[in-house]
Scaffold this motif. Structure first.
Motif, short mmCIF file in Angstrom:
data_model
loop_
_atom_site.label_atom_id
_atom_site.label_comp_id
_atom_site.label_asym_id
_atom_site.label_seq_id
_atom_site.Cartn_x
_atom_site.Cartn_y
_atom_site.Cartn_z
N MET A 7 38.68 21.20 34.68
CA MET A 7 40.00 21.41 35.23
C MET A 7 40.18 22.65 35.97
SD MET A 7 42.59 21.29 31.79
CE MET A 7 43.76 21.07 32.73
N ARG A 8 40.11 22.17 37.18
CA ARG A 8 39.71 22.62 38.91
C ARG A 8 40.66 24.06 38.72
NH1 ARG A 8 39.59 18.85 43.74
NH2 ARG A 8 41.17 17.83 42.41
N GLN A 9 40.19 25.13 38.98
CA GLN A 9 41.37 26.14 38.73
C GLN A 9 42.57 26.13 38.45
OE1 GLN A 9 42.44 26.65 43.08
NE2 GLN A 9 40.75 25.96 44.10
N ALA A 10 42.39 26.07 36.78
CA ALA A 10 43.23 25.48 35.87
C ALA A 10 43.79 27.10 35.14
CB ALA A 10 43.10 24.84 35.00
N TRP A 11 42.92 28.26 35.91
CA TRP A 11 43.08 29.57 34.83
C TRP A 11 43.38 30.52 36.02
CZ3 TRP A 11 40.45 29.42 29.97
CH2 TRP A 11 40.55 30.88 28.62
N TYR A 12 43.96 31.11 36.04
CA TYR A 12 44.88 32.45 36.48
C TYR A 12 44.13 33.53 35.59
CZ TYR A 12 46.94 34.84 40.03
OH TYR A 12 46.97 36.41 41.23
N THR A 13 43.05 34.56 36.83
CA THR A 13 43.51 35.87 36.08
C THR A 13 42.70 36.66 37.31
OG1 THR A 13 42.77 36.97 35.12
CG2 THR A 13 41.57 35.66 34.71
N ASP A 14 43.41 37.92 37.50
CA ASP A 14 42.59 38.95 38.35
C ASP A 14 42.95 38.79 39.90
OD1 ASP A 14 41.26 41.51 38.88
OD2 ASP A 14 39.30 40.64 39.11
N GLY A 15 43.88 38.03 39.92
CA GLY A 15 44.31 37.23 42.31
C GLY A 15 43.52 36.38 42.07
N ARG A 16 43.26 35.66 41.16
CA ARG A 16 42.34 34.42 41.31
C ARG A 16 41.92 33.04 40.80
NH1 ARG A 16 36.04 33.83 41.38
NH2 ARG A 16 35.33 35.05 40.21
N PHE A 17 42.06 32.18 41.92
CA PHE A 17 42.30 31.02 40.14
C PHE A 17 40.95 30.51 39.70
CE2 PHE A 17 46.03 29.97 42.19
CZ PHE A 17 46.94 30.00 40.90
N HIS A 18 40.71 30.51 38.05
CA HIS A 18 39.25 29.89 37.79
C HIS A 18 39.36 28.45 37.88
CE1 HIS A 18 37.92 33.89 37.58
NE2 HIS A 18 39.03 34.37 37.59
N ASP A 19 38.17 27.88 36.90
CA ASP A 19 37.59 26.80 37.25
C ASP A 19 38.11 26.70 34.68
OD1 ASP A 19 37.64 25.56 39.19
OD2 ASP A 19 36.15 24.90 39.04
N MET A 20 38.37 25.68 34.68
CA MET A 20 38.35 25.91 33.13
C MET A 20 37.52 24.35 32.52
SD MET A 20 41.67 25.15 29.62
CE MET A 20 42.17 24.47 30.35
N VAL A 21 36.88 24.71 31.47
CA VAL A 21 36.01 23.35 31.01
C VAL A 21 36.44 22.72 29.71
CG1 VAL A 21 33.38 22.97 30.83
CG2 VAL A 21 33.49 25.01 32.85
N VAL A 22 36.03 21.48 29.80
CA VAL A 22 36.90 21.28 28.17
C VAL A 22 35.48 20.79 27.80
CG1 VAL A 22 38.18 19.43 27.31
CG2 VAL A 22 38.87 20.72 29.41
N VAL A 23 34.97 20.95 26.50
CA VAL A 23 33.88 20.92 25.28
C VAL A 23 33.95 20.06 23.99
CG1 VAL A 23 32.12 22.54 26.49
CG2 VAL A 23 33.24 22.92 24.89
N GLY A 24 33.81 19.92 23.37
CA GLY A 24 33.86 18.31 22.44
C GLY A 24 32.27 18.49 21.92
#
Length: 214
Positions: A154-171
């Protein structure tokens, strides 16, 4: 020389009193941003009790369950749980957190393996889902060792420390877990053992102390 004694830890249901230990963990700004996508504000004890209130009510037990892992002296060192349990789809979201003092000790992976065993063998679930911030390489490596496969980003789905991070989904599917379970147990070894309760059978420990599922 005598063999080095095993370090044995116990997994038990979370109690409301455990929140006195848990609350300071999530007052650490860096850890809060690394492990919790939904909140950036450190809570006090009363706020934490309010957020976790449904965990301690019977009405919430069908959709979630949480446990703490403690040492033989009773010190709470981590927590793990299942959220969004669906009896229809037979899936859930799995989560794990350990105190900084015991990270990279092997306690986290054994505790998570035990809750995965619980989900598939006791609850009859068929798949588990988890998420991590893309730059959290320790979480990435842990879930990969447990057989989780990357299912999307999930692109740029996690915001912290002033910038967006991608979030990885695993199963991980039950069939995948059962295929790697015994080999993983041998790889990890039994120097550190996590048991499901103080009187758990050998098959409800991780690594399991018997062959197969018990």
């Amino acid at each position: 020389m005598p063999d080095k004694p095993n370090s044995v830890f116990k997994l038990r249901p979370m109690e409301k009193a455990d929140l006195e230990v848990v609350t300071p963990w999530f007052q650490d700004i860096e850890d809060l941003a690394r492990f919790d996508r939904t909140c950036r504000i450190p809570f006090n004890l009363a706020q934490t009790e309010d957020v976790w209130s449904d965990v301690f009510n019977a009405s919430g037990s069908n959709s979630k369950c949480w446990f703490v892992v403690e040492s033989d002296s009773g010190q709470v060192l981590g927590m793990t749980g299942l959220e969004a349990i669906s009896s229809i789809n037979r899936d859930a979201v799995v989560a794990m957190f350990v105190d900084k003092s015991v990270r990279r000790s092997g306690l986290g992976i054994r505790t998570t393996a035990l809750i995965i065993d619980f989900a598939f063998r006791q609850l009859g679930l068929n798949r588990l889902t988890s998420y991590y911030r893309a730059d959290n390489h320790n979480s990435r490596d842990l879930v990969a060792k447990l057989g989780c496969q990357v299912e999307g980003t999930m692109r740029q789905a996690w915001y912290t420390d002033g910038r967006f991070h991608d979030m990885v989904v695993v199963g991980v599917l039950r069939q995948d877990w059962m295929a790697l379970r015994n080999d993983l147990a041998k790889e990890l070894g039994s120097e550190t053992i996590v048991t499901f309760g103080s009187k758990a059978s050998a098959s409800w420990s991780w690594p399991p102390q018997t062959n197969g599922c018990g």
